[in-house]
Motif scaffolding. Sequence first.
Motif, PDB file in Angstrom:
ATOM      1  N   ASN A   1      37.496  83.364 103.862  1.00 56.04           N
ATOM      2  CA  ASN A   1      38.297  84.700 105.112  1.00 56.04           C
ATOM      3  C   ASN A   1      38.316  85.909 104.711  1.00 56.04           C
ATOM      4  O   ASN A   1      38.271  86.534 105.936  1.00 56.04           O
ATOM      5  CB  ASN A   1      39.792  84.472 103.978  1.00 56.04           C
ATOM      6  CG  ASN A   1      40.461  83.074 104.137  1.00 56.04           C
ATOM      7  OD1 ASN A   1      39.915  82.900 106.018  1.00 56.04           O
ATOM      8  ND2 ASN A   1      41.270  83.049 103.492  1.00 56.04           N
ATOM      9  N   ALA A   2      37.108  86.181 103.339  1.00 61.69           N
ATOM     10  CA  ALA A   2      36.499  87.806 103.050  1.00 61.69           C
ATOM     11  C   ALA A   2      36.029  87.952 104.600  1.00 61.69           C
ATOM     12  O   ALA A   2      35.527  88.924 105.259  1.00 61.69           O
ATOM     13  CB  ALA A   2      36.164  87.744 102.397  1.00 61.69           C
ATOM     14  N   ARG A   3      34.562  86.677 104.980  1.00 60.34           N
ATOM     15  CA  ARG A   3      34.032  86.818 106.309  1.00 60.34           C
ATOM     16  C   ARG A   3      34.349  87.746 107.694  1.00 60.34           C
ATOM     17  O   ARG A   3      34.254  87.791 107.837  1.00 60.34           O
ATOM     18  CB  ARG A   3      32.790  86.025 106.147  1.00 60.34           C
ATOM     19  CG  ARG A   3      31.958  86.126 104.860  1.00 60.34           C
ATOM     20  CD  ARG A   3      31.370  84.714 105.588  1.00 60.34           C
ATOM     21  NE  ARG A   3      30.086  84.068 103.973  1.00 60.34           N
ATOM     22  CZ  ARG A   3      28.654  83.386 104.863  1.00 60.34           C
ATOM     23  NH1 ARG A   3      28.541  83.252 105.226  1.00 60.34           N
ATOM     24  NH2 ARG A   3      27.781  83.025 103.399  1.00 60.34           N
ATOM     25  N   LYS A   4      35.429  86.983 107.556  1.00 62.01           N
ATOM     26  CA  LYS A   4      36.240  86.875 108.590  1.00 62.01           C
ATOM     27  C   LYS A   4      36.920  88.335 109.062  1.00 62.01           C
ATOM     28  O   LYS A   4      37.065  88.718 109.373  1.00 62.01           O
ATOM     29  CB  LYS A   4      37.276  85.642 108.982  1.00 62.01           C
ATOM     30  CG  LYS A   4      36.705  84.376 109.417  1.00 62.01           C
ATOM     31  CD  LYS A   4      37.933  83.535 109.540  1.00 62.01           C
ATOM     32  CE  LYS A   4      36.461  81.975 109.925  1.00 62.01           C
ATOM     33  NZ  LYS A   4      38.455  80.745 110.429  1.00 62.01           N
ATOM     34  N   TYR A   5      37.136  88.584 107.570  1.00 66.86           N
ATOM     35  CA  TYR A   5      37.835  90.124 108.006  1.00 66.86           C
ATOM     36  C   TYR A   5      36.835  90.957 108.235  1.00 66.86           C
ATOM     37  O   TYR A   5      37.122  92.478 109.425  1.00 66.86           O
ATOM     38  CB  TYR A   5      38.463  90.572 106.544  1.00 66.86           C
ATOM     39  CG  TYR A   5      39.071  91.510 106.381  1.00 66.86           C
ATOM     40  CD1 TYR A   5      40.559  91.853 106.491  1.00 66.86           C
ATOM     41  CD2 TYR A   5      38.860  93.015 105.776  1.00 66.86           C
ATOM     42  CE1 TYR A   5      41.826  93.233 106.531  1.00 66.86           C
ATOM     43  CE2 TYR A   5      38.932  93.858 105.135  1.00 66.86           C
ATOM     44  CZ  TYR A   5      40.451  93.890 106.037  1.00 66.86           C
ATOM     45  OH  TYR A   5      41.135  94.989 105.261  1.00 66.86           O
ATOM     46  N   ASP A   6      35.880  90.994 107.666  1.00 64.68           N
ATOM     47  CA  ASP A   6      34.829  92.246 107.628  1.00 64.68           C
ATOM     48  C   ASP A   6      33.910  91.946 108.846  1.00 64.68           C
ATOM     49  O   ASP A   6      33.555  93.013 109.730  1.00 64.68           O
ATOM     50  CB  ASP A   6      33.177  91.691 107.097  1.00 64.68           C
ATOM     51  CG  ASP A   6      33.692  92.207 104.843  1.00 64.68           C
ATOM     52  OD1 ASP A   6      34.843  92.730 104.890  1.00 64.68           O
ATOM     53  OD2 ASP A   6      33.217  91.113 103.987  1.00 64.68           O
ATOM     54  N   GLN A   7      34.085  90.732 109.395  1.00 64.44           N
ATOM     55  CA  GLN A   7      33.538  90.305 111.074  1.00 64.44           C
ATOM     56  C   GLN A   7      34.276  91.408 111.907  1.00 64.44           C
ATOM     57  O   GLN A   7      34.297  92.264 112.721  1.00 64.44           O
ATOM     58  CB  GLN A   7      33.421  88.643 111.169  1.00 64.44           C
ATOM     59  CG  GLN A   7      32.026  88.533 110.870  1.00 64.44           C
ATOM     60  CD  GLN A   7      30.526  88.997 111.468  1.00 64.44           C
ATOM     61  OE1 GLN A   7      30.284  90.046 110.408  1.00 64.44           O
ATOM     62  NE2 GLN A   7      30.058  89.100 112.298  1.00 64.44           N
TER      63      GLN A   7
END
Length: 206
Positions: free
Chosen positions: A177-183
């Motif tokens: 979820n953190a990666r998707k948010y950053d992307q």
Amino acid sequence: MKLLSLLVATGLILSVVACSHNPNKAEKINTEMKNEGTVQGETVGIKDGNMVIQRKTLMTEELRDIQYEVYGLEEQVYGNEAYKTLGLYGVLKDCRLQLTDKKNGGDGKLIWTEPLDRVTSKEEEFKIGVDEHDKLVAVSEEFIKDRIARFKEYKTILTKRQAEYQQKVDICNAELNARKYDQSHRQAASSNGANSDGAAEADPKN
């Protein structure tokens, strides 16, 4: 000679004690009580002058309940191929696969997941031979007490694995979820930057 006689006597006594304490031998159990009353499936009453609480179940029910519970736990952990359920193991594997995806900031390299290990699918030992009807058969036998003890051990193992896999799934989902948010924010920032440049080029004052 006396020493030899003593050793023989001791051996006989030990063998008798061992036989008398065979845990798999069906013993007669007196379950009758006076002044009986029932509380949540247990019987309260007087037995041999003592006030006792007694719980009596059929061995078939005891065995069925523990096996049903263990198979249910194993399905929660490892899923069920017949019903197309993933279980925590499958969910973790899928989550880690998404982490490797470059669109989620991954490097495309697979993340190792420990081998699937179903505790109830261990190999049983069979005796192969001819039965009383002259038919060729394969037979496995196990003491009821040993089967119940084995499944209680399975329950302990699977309960621990369930907690471990749940924690791993939670950690993996948080990272994903953190990666998707950053992307998504990088893409939004990049898109806003491109729009600003296009607007600047279109403005004749600049």
